[in-house]
Design an enzyme around this catalytic site. Structure first.
Site, PDB file in Angstrom:
ATOM      1  N   GLU A   1      -9.109  -5.050  -4.433  1.00 20.80           N
ATOM      2  CA  GLU A   1      -8.479  -4.072  -3.551  1.00 20.80           C
ATOM      3  C   GLU A   1      -9.491  -3.168  -2.844  1.00 20.80           C
ATOM      4  O   GLU A   1      -9.436  -2.956  -1.630  1.00 20.80           O
ATOM      5  CB  GLU A   1      -7.495  -3.193  -4.347  1.00 20.80           C
ATOM      6  CG  GLU A   1      -6.365  -3.939  -5.023  1.00 20.80           C
ATOM      7  CD  GLU A   1      -5.148  -4.136  -4.140  1.00 20.80           C
ATOM      8  OE1 GLU A   1      -5.234  -3.819  -2.931  1.00 20.80           O
ATOM      9  OE2 GLU A   1      -4.126  -4.614  -4.640  1.00 20.80           O
TER      10      GLU A   1
ATOM     11  N   SER B   1       0.830  -1.202   0.000  1.00 19.77           N
ATOM     12  CA  SER B   1       0.000   0.000   0.000  1.00 19.77           C
ATOM     13  C   SER B   1       0.866   1.254   0.000  1.00 19.77           C
ATOM     14  O   SER B   1       1.690   1.432  -0.901  1.00 19.77           O
ATOM     15  CB  SER B   1      -0.972  -0.042   1.184  1.00 19.77           C
ATOM     16  OG  SER B   1      -1.984   0.922   1.053  1.00 19.77           O
TER      17      SER B   1
ATOM     18  N   HIS C   1      -7.694  -5.523  -0.344  1.00 13.31           N
ATOM     19  CA  HIS C   1      -6.459  -4.853   0.051  1.00 13.31           C
ATOM     20  C   HIS C   1      -6.015  -5.383   1.414  1.00 13.31           C
ATOM     21  O   HIS C   1      -6.812  -5.443   2.342  1.00 13.31           O
ATOM     22  CB  HIS C   1      -6.739  -3.355   0.124  1.00 13.31           C
ATOM     23  CG  HIS C   1      -5.531  -2.479   0.159  1.00 13.31           C
ATOM     24  ND1 HIS C   1      -4.658  -2.364  -0.888  1.00 13.31           N
ATOM     25  CD2 HIS C   1      -5.060  -1.641   1.124  1.00 13.31           C
ATOM     26  CE1 HIS C   1      -3.712  -1.491  -0.581  1.00 13.31           C
ATOM     27  NE2 HIS C   1      -3.927  -1.055   0.644  1.00 13.31           N
TER      28      HIS C   1
END
Length: 456
Positions: A305, A184, A377
């Site tokens: 995600e 990330s 995610h």
């Protein structure tokens, strides 16, 4: 004593666990006054106790906690430029080094959180694992004339990598075989670091997990805008405000920048273009790709995600209850995933391959049977970092027994470790124009990995 090492600042005493790994925690790699670039950390006399974690950067509640589970409370302080080293030992040939740069939208997170510890990687790969803390939010990324130059968190990361080059041999690590890995915002940071000439020679391979490259880096207008929101909320000199006042103003600025319902959740405190040490937004990824022949890259995303950010939000629940609307909403989430994560990651891989680099792509498709978050995610993190206890509360793993994750986790860690050691994770290199073509996915009761049979 076997757990005492000598580094540039002095001697450290670590803690050796039952697995034979020795942890050295809370090691200062730099120091900095508020809104100042990092400078050398002070040295000390005697043997410094390195058995407890140092503080993490001041921050609000953990942003993806509703998906990963909330980590337990940990000390926070502006004096947060510290790191953790986990080593199998100092005997024998020097070992490859993995340096973890945590995510958290540049406002939350810490390498010292238990679900980010790298004991499995260090033990299985006979590597030295390093986790770094750096400044976050307004304290790390506010760009305000006369107050803060911006990009301080990124400068902290560079200072940590310089510390690794100078000191990691004392822990049994090879300063000539450093792999940075991040997820990330940590992965986005790695793309930034690759664009900085001063990082040449500080790392040799990079693992880029779920980088939101579609968000680019902030231009002058965006930096000025969030600075206005922040100062309007603070209403006093940021240089003398308390940390609590800084965090409160930061939260108000983020909420204002996010718009109604917080839908526009682009991290407003983030690396800024044309601000030391970064180039312009237009040149950023091209400059990073110029390092293609120097830095091998493993890059990829997860299938779903945006589910981490848009699933189970109370303000959206009425819409998700309507069948046709839900289908449209799912399509929107898929579209944003492609726009922010998947397509720009593939394009960056294309740039690297075209420039003559060795780059490997993947997509992580596994999902838990009862979570409702899909391959969201952060979903790959339990397979790489932390342990059963630290990930047990994670809603994104609902309905899965930890033992069922063992095979896929072992294979995933094996691929990452193989890449760190040899530059080859176990599948063919990416070629420009091709999809990021290796899938990590569920194959039934015994999870395994397989090449993407149905390439996109």
């Amino acid at each position: 004593m076997g757990n005492v090492v000598t580094i540039s600042g002095g001697r450290l005493r670590g803690e050796t666990g039952e697995d034979g790994l020795t942890a050295y925690r809370g090691i200062p790699y730099a120091q900095a006054a508020r809104f100042a670039p990092p400078g050398p950390a002070p040295s000390w006399t005697g043997v410094r106790d390195a058995t407890r974690h140092g503080p993490m950067s001041p921050q609000p509640p953990f942003r993806p906690g509703s998906v990963t589970g909330e980590p337990p409370p940990a000390p926070q302080d502006e004096d947060c430029l510290n790191l953790t080293v986990l080593t199998p030992g100092t005997e024998g040939p020097k070992k490859p080094v993995l340096v973890w740069i945590h995510g958290g939208a540049y406002v939350t997170g810490s390498a010292s959180l238990e679900f980010y510890q790298g004991r499995r990687l260090a033990a299985e790969g006979d590597v030295v694992f390093v986790g770094i803390n750096y400044r976050l939010g307004a304290l790390g990324y506010l760009k305000l004339d006369g107050v803060s130059p911006g990009n301080l968190g990124l400068l902290d990361q560079i200072a940590a990598l310089r510390w690794v080059r100078e000191n990691i041999a004392a822990f049994g690590g090879d300063p000539g075989a450093v792999t940075v890995l991040g997820q990330s915002a940590g992965a986005h940071s790695i793309a930034c670091l690759m664009a900085v000439p001063e990082t040449r020679g500080l790392f040799h391979r990079a693992i880029v997990q779920s980088a939101p490259l579609g968000l680019k880096i902030a231009g002058q207008r965006a930096s000025d805008r969030i600075a206005r929101f922040f100062t309007a909320a603070l209403r006093k000199d940021p240089r003398t405000a308390t940390v609590d006042e800084i965090l409160a103003a930061q939260g108000k600025a983020i909420a204002r920048a996010s718009g109604p319902g917080g839908i526009y959740s682009v991290p407003p405190f983030c690396p800024a273009a044309e601000t030391d040490p970064l180039p312009s937004a237009a040149r950023w990824l091209d400059d990073a790709a110029s390092r293609a022949r120097e830095v091998d890259v493993l890059i990829g995303t997860t299938r779903d995600e945006m589910n981490t950010y848009l699933n189970n939000r109370p303000e959206l629940a009425p819409l998700e209850a309507i069948g046709p609307v839900r289908k449209g909403f799912d399509a929107v989430k898929t579209g944003i995933t492609k726009f922010v994560f998947e397509t720009p990651s593939r394009r960056f891989a294309d740039k690297l391959a075209t420039a003559g680099g060795k780059v490997f792509g993947y997509r992580f498709d596994w999902s838990a049977p009862e979570s409702g978050f899909g391959a969201c995610h952060c979903i790959e993190l339990p397979f790489l970092l932390g342990d059963r206890a630290s990930w047990a509360p994670a809603p994104m793993l609902a309905g899965t027994d930890w033992d069922e994750l063992a095979e896929l986790g072992h294979r995933l860690r094996g691929a990452w470790l193989s890449f760190a050691r040899t530059g080859f994770p176990g599948w063919e290199a990416h070629s420009a124009g091709a999809p990021l073509g290796f899938r990590w996915r569920d194959s039934g009761p015994n999870q395994r990995v397989s090449p993407a049979a149905g390439r996109r």
